[in-house]
Write a protein that holds these residues in place. Structure first.
Motif, PDB file in Angstrom:
ATOM      1  N   ILE A  42      33.114  53.505  44.241  1.00  0.00           N
ATOM      2  CA  ILE A  42      34.193  53.302  45.213  1.00  0.00           C
ATOM      3  C   ILE A  42      35.511  53.488  44.496  1.00  0.00           C
ATOM      4  CG2 ILE A  42      32.865  51.706  46.639  1.00  0.00           C
ATOM      5  CD1 ILE A  42      34.494  49.427  45.396  1.00  0.00           C
ATOM      6  N   GLU A  43      36.527  53.776  45.241  1.00  0.00           N
ATOM      7  CA  GLU A  43      37.856  53.942  44.675  1.00  0.00           C
ATOM      8  C   GLU A  43      38.564  52.601  44.708  1.00  0.00           C
ATOM      9  OE1 GLU A  43      39.975  57.007  46.679  1.00  0.00           O
ATOM     10  OE2 GLU A  43      38.261  58.343  46.672  1.00  0.00           O
ATOM     11  N   GLY A  44      39.105  52.214  43.564  1.00  0.00           N
ATOM     12  CA  GLY A  44      39.801  50.942  43.473  1.00  0.00           C
ATOM     13  C   GLY A  44      41.061  50.899  44.307  1.00  0.00           C
ATOM     14  N   SER A  45      41.714  52.053  44.488  1.00  0.00           N
ATOM     15  CA  SER A  45      42.955  52.080  45.262  1.00  0.00           C
ATOM     16  C   SER A  45      42.687  51.876  46.758  1.00  0.00           C
ATOM     17  CB  SER A  45      43.676  53.411  45.041  1.00  0.00           C
ATOM     18  OG  SER A  45      42.850  54.480  45.452  1.00  0.00           O
ATOM     19  N   ARG A  46      41.465  52.139  47.164  1.00  0.00           N
ATOM     20  CA  ARG A  46      41.128  51.953  48.576  1.00  0.00           C
ATOM     21  C   ARG A  46      41.013  50.472  48.928  1.00  0.00           C
ATOM     22  NH1 ARG A  46      35.522  53.729  51.315  1.00  0.00           N
ATOM     23  NH2 ARG A  46      35.978  52.961  53.395  1.00  0.00           N
ATOM     24  N   TYR A  47      40.696  49.642  47.940  1.00  0.00           N
ATOM     25  CA  TYR A  47      40.539  48.201  48.143  1.00  0.00           C
ATOM     26  C   TYR A  47      41.510  47.446  47.230  1.00  0.00           C
ATOM     27  CZ  TYR A  47      36.237  49.761  50.315  1.00  0.00           C
ATOM     28  OH  TYR A  47      35.326  50.395  51.103  1.00  0.00           O
ATOM     29  N   PRO A  48      42.750  47.267  47.670  1.00  0.00           N
ATOM     30  CA  PRO A  48      43.723  46.581  46.812  1.00  0.00           C
ATOM     31  C   PRO A  48      43.401  45.101  46.618  1.00  0.00           C
ATOM     32  CG  PRO A  48      44.685  47.036  48.969  1.00  0.00           C
ATOM     33  CD  PRO A  48      43.339  47.697  48.930  1.00  0.00           C
ATOM     34  N   GLU A  49      42.545  44.519  47.460  1.00  0.00           N
ATOM     35  CA  GLU A  49      42.186  43.110  47.308  1.00  0.00           C
ATOM     36  C   GLU A  49      41.404  42.870  46.022  1.00  0.00           C
ATOM     37  OE1 GLU A  49      40.719  44.848  50.099  1.00  0.00           O
ATOM     38  OE2 GLU A  49      42.535  44.604  51.259  1.00  0.00           O
ATOM     39  N   PHE A  50      40.771  43.918  45.514  1.00  0.00           N
ATOM     40  CA  PHE A  50      39.977  43.770  44.305  1.00  0.00           C
ATOM     41  C   PHE A  50      40.834  43.558  43.061  1.00  0.00           C
ATOM     42  CE2 PHE A  50      36.122  46.326  46.010  1.00  0.00           C
ATOM     43  CZ  PHE A  50      35.799  45.256  46.816  1.00  0.00           C
ATOM     44  N   GLU A  51      42.106  43.821  43.157  1.00  0.00           N
ATOM     45  CA  GLU A  51      43.002  43.615  42.028  1.00  0.00           C
ATOM     46  C   GLU A  51      43.614  42.220  42.039  1.00  0.00           C
ATOM     47  OE1 GLU A  51      45.835  46.760  41.998  1.00  0.00           O
ATOM     48  OE2 GLU A  51      44.305  48.290  42.206  1.00  0.00           O
ATOM     49  N   ASN A  52      43.371  41.459  43.090  1.00  0.00           N
ATOM     50  CA  ASN A  52      43.926  40.128  43.223  1.00  0.00           C
ATOM     51  C   ASN A  52      43.224  39.174  42.257  1.00  0.00           C
ATOM     52  OD1 ASN A  52      45.071  37.758  44.070  1.00  0.00           O
ATOM     53  ND2 ASN A  52      44.490  37.987  46.216  1.00  0.00           N
ATOM     54  N   ILE A  53      44.030  38.385  41.549  1.00  0.00           N
ATOM     55  CA  ILE A  53      43.479  37.453  40.563  1.00  0.00           C
ATOM     56  C   ILE A  53      42.611  36.388  41.225  1.00  0.00           C
ATOM     57  CG2 ILE A  53      45.445  35.866  40.579  1.00  0.00           C
ATOM     58  CD1 ILE A  53      43.542  36.910  37.451  1.00  0.00           C
ATOM     59  N   ALA A  54      42.884  36.090  42.495  1.00  0.00           N
ATOM     60  CA  ALA A  54      42.083  35.089  43.220  1.00  0.00           C
ATOM     61  C   ALA A  54      40.679  35.592  43.503  1.00  0.00           C
ATOM     62  CB  ALA A  54      42.779  34.718  44.528  1.00  0.00           C
ATOM     63  N   VAL A  55      40.457  36.886  43.430  1.00  0.00           N
ATOM     64  CA  VAL A  55      39.122  37.460  43.615  1.00  0.00           C
ATOM     65  C   VAL A  55      38.479  37.751  42.266  1.00  0.00           C
ATOM     66  CG1 VAL A  55      37.852  39.419  44.564  1.00  0.00           C
ATOM     67  CG2 VAL A  55      39.765  38.452  45.835  1.00  0.00           C
ATOM     68  N   VAL A  56      39.263  38.284  41.345  1.00  0.00           N
ATOM     69  CA  VAL A  56      38.737  38.719  40.052  1.00  0.00           C
ATOM     70  C   VAL A  56      38.301  37.534  39.194  1.00  0.00           C
ATOM     71  CG1 VAL A  56      39.332  39.891  37.895  1.00  0.00           C
ATOM     72  CG2 VAL A  56      40.063  40.847  40.079  1.00  0.00           C
ATOM     73  N   ALA A  57      39.125  36.495  39.115  1.00  0.00           N
ATOM     74  CA  ALA A  57      38.823  35.364  38.231  1.00  0.00           C
ATOM     75  C   ALA A  57      37.538  34.621  38.630  1.00  0.00           C
ATOM     76  CB  ALA A  57      40.008  34.409  38.172  1.00  0.00           C
ATOM     77  N   PRO A  58      37.372  34.230  39.894  1.00  0.00           N
ATOM     78  CA  PRO A  58      36.119  33.531  40.228  1.00  0.00           C
ATOM     79  C   PRO A  58      34.879  34.391  40.033  1.00  0.00           C
ATOM     80  CG  PRO A  58      37.732  33.193  41.970  1.00  0.00           C
ATOM     81  CD  PRO A  58      38.295  34.207  41.032  1.00  0.00           C
ATOM     82  N   LEU A  59      34.993  35.682  40.340  1.00  0.00           N
ATOM     83  CA  LEU A  59      33.841  36.560  40.158  1.00  0.00           C
ATOM     84  C   LEU A  59      33.501  36.707  38.677  1.00  0.00           C
ATOM     85  CD1 LEU A  59      31.729  38.357  41.476  1.00  0.00           C
ATOM     86  CD2 LEU A  59      33.340  40.246  41.288  1.00  0.00           C
ATOM     87  N   SER A  60      34.513  36.856  37.849  1.00  0.00           N
ATOM     88  CA  SER A  60      34.275  36.971  36.403  1.00  0.00           C
ATOM     89  C   SER A  60      33.668  35.684  35.846  1.00  0.00           C
ATOM     90  CB  SER A  60      35.574  37.277  35.664  1.00  0.00           C
ATOM     91  OG  SER A  60      36.074  38.518  36.047  1.00  0.00           O
ATOM     92  N   ILE A  61      34.169  34.552  36.293  1.00  0.00           N
ATOM     93  CA  ILE A  61      33.638  33.272  35.824  1.00  0.00           C
ATOM     94  C   ILE A  61      32.197  33.085  36.288  1.00  0.00           C
ATOM     95  CG2 ILE A  61      33.869  30.766  36.078  1.00  0.00           C
ATOM     96  CD1 ILE A  61      36.924  31.226  36.055  1.00  0.00           C
ATOM     97  N   ALA A  62      31.907  33.462  37.525  1.00  0.00           N
ATOM     98  CA  ALA A  62      30.542  33.338  38.039  1.00  0.00           C
ATOM     99  C   ALA A  62      29.591  34.253  37.269  1.00  0.00           C
ATOM    100  CB  ALA A  62      30.514  33.661  39.528  1.00  0.00           C
ATOM    101  N   LEU A  63      30.010  35.481  37.000  1.00  0.00           N
ATOM    102  CA  LEU A  63      29.170  36.401  36.231  1.00  0.00           C
ATOM    103  C   LEU A  63      28.944  35.886  34.814  1.00  0.00           C
ATOM    104  CD1 LEU A  63      30.683  39.790  37.417  1.00  0.00           C
ATOM    105  CD2 LEU A  63      28.337  39.035  37.810  1.00  0.00           C
ATOM    106  N   LEU A  64      29.984  35.334  34.223  1.00  0.00           N
ATOM    107  CA  LEU A  64      29.862  34.791  32.872  1.00  0.00           C
ATOM    108  C   LEU A  64      28.964  33.559  32.849  1.00  0.00           C
ATOM    109  CD1 LEU A  64      30.804  35.387  30.038  1.00  0.00           C
ATOM    110  CD2 LEU A  64      32.737  33.858  30.419  1.00  0.00           C
ATOM    111  N   THR A  65      29.034  32.736  33.884  1.00  0.00           N
ATOM    112  CA  THR A  65      28.171  31.560  33.967  1.00  0.00           C
ATOM    113  C   THR A  65      26.702  31.965  34.038  1.00  0.00           C
ATOM    114  OG1 THR A  65      29.914  30.328  35.094  1.00  0.00           O
ATOM    115  CG2 THR A  65      27.671  29.467  35.297  1.00  0.00           C
ATOM    116  N   VAL A  66      26.403  32.966  34.836  1.00  0.00           N
ATOM    117  CA  VAL A  66      25.017  33.450  34.930  1.00  0.00           C
ATOM    118  C   VAL A  66      24.583  34.042  33.585  1.00  0.00           C
ATOM    119  CG1 VAL A  66      23.514  35.135  36.062  1.00  0.00           C
ATOM    120  CG2 VAL A  66      25.112  33.784  37.417  1.00  0.00           C
TER     121      VAL A  66
END
Length: 185
Positions: A42-66
């Motif tokens: 997918i193109e990152g520019s098509r989904y600007p919400e993916f650059e939001n820290i409120a989305v990136v941080a919890p997902l990164s923490i969840a992936l790291l926890t697993v």
């Protein structure tokens, strides 16, 4: 008995989820790149919400926890497999459940964002997780059954030796000769 397959699978999933967490931390296109690693372009520019820290941080923490849970499973299996056949089983169960839950959340979030093709990618990853979990359980159950079979043989031999000693003792007390097939005492 060493749990080779369990160790390898735990290490594999720990590395996969750690790399996904590392990729997600790249704020500019982290989630889009992580989804690309999973097989969805997918193109990152098509989904600007993916650059939001409120989305990136919890997902990164969840992936790291697993990833940490799978790493814990790996270490527990390596260190305690000889002492206990069920070493790391509860941690492995929690790790697989958390990984499945996280993939389900990624699917729900992706569908809410309107990402096409995400269902098939998550289904493939979930199938791989399920196959890994079944393989880990099978290896652990086989090792446990082998250990119980060995203990059963030891118990049977112990009972036979105790019976022979008891029979010998009774024959000596009563003064009757022992019935030895070899002829000697």
């Amino acid at each position: 008995m060493r749990h080779v397959l369990s160790s390898v699978l735990a290490l594999h999933w720990a590395v996969v989820f750690a790399l996904l967490a590392y990729i997600c931390m790249d704020g500019s296109r982290g989630i889009a790149t992580a989804l690309g690693v999973l097989g969805l372009s997918i193109e990152g520019s098509r989904y600007p919400e993916f650059e939001n820290i409120a989305v990136v941080a919890p997902l990164s923490i969840a992936l790291l926890t697993v990833a940490v849970l799978f790493c814990w499973t790996f270490v527990e299996t390596l260190l305690n497999a000889a002492a206990r056949p069920d070493a790391g089983e509860s941690v492995a169960r929690i790790a697989f459940i958390c990984a499945s839950f996280l993939l389900s959340l990624i699917l729900i979030g992706g569908v809410a964002q309107g990402i096409d093709g995400l269902f098939m990618i998550v289904a493939i990853q979930m199938t791989a997780l399920l196959a890994s979990y079944v393989a880990v359980l099978t290896e652990r159950r086989f090792a446990f059954a082998a250990m119980n079979l060995h203990e059963g043989d030891v118990r049977a031999a112990s009972r036979m030796a105790m019976g022979a000693a008891h029979s010998s003792l009774l024959s000596r007390i009563s003064g009757r000769p022992e019935n030895n097939p070899g002829g000697g005492r």
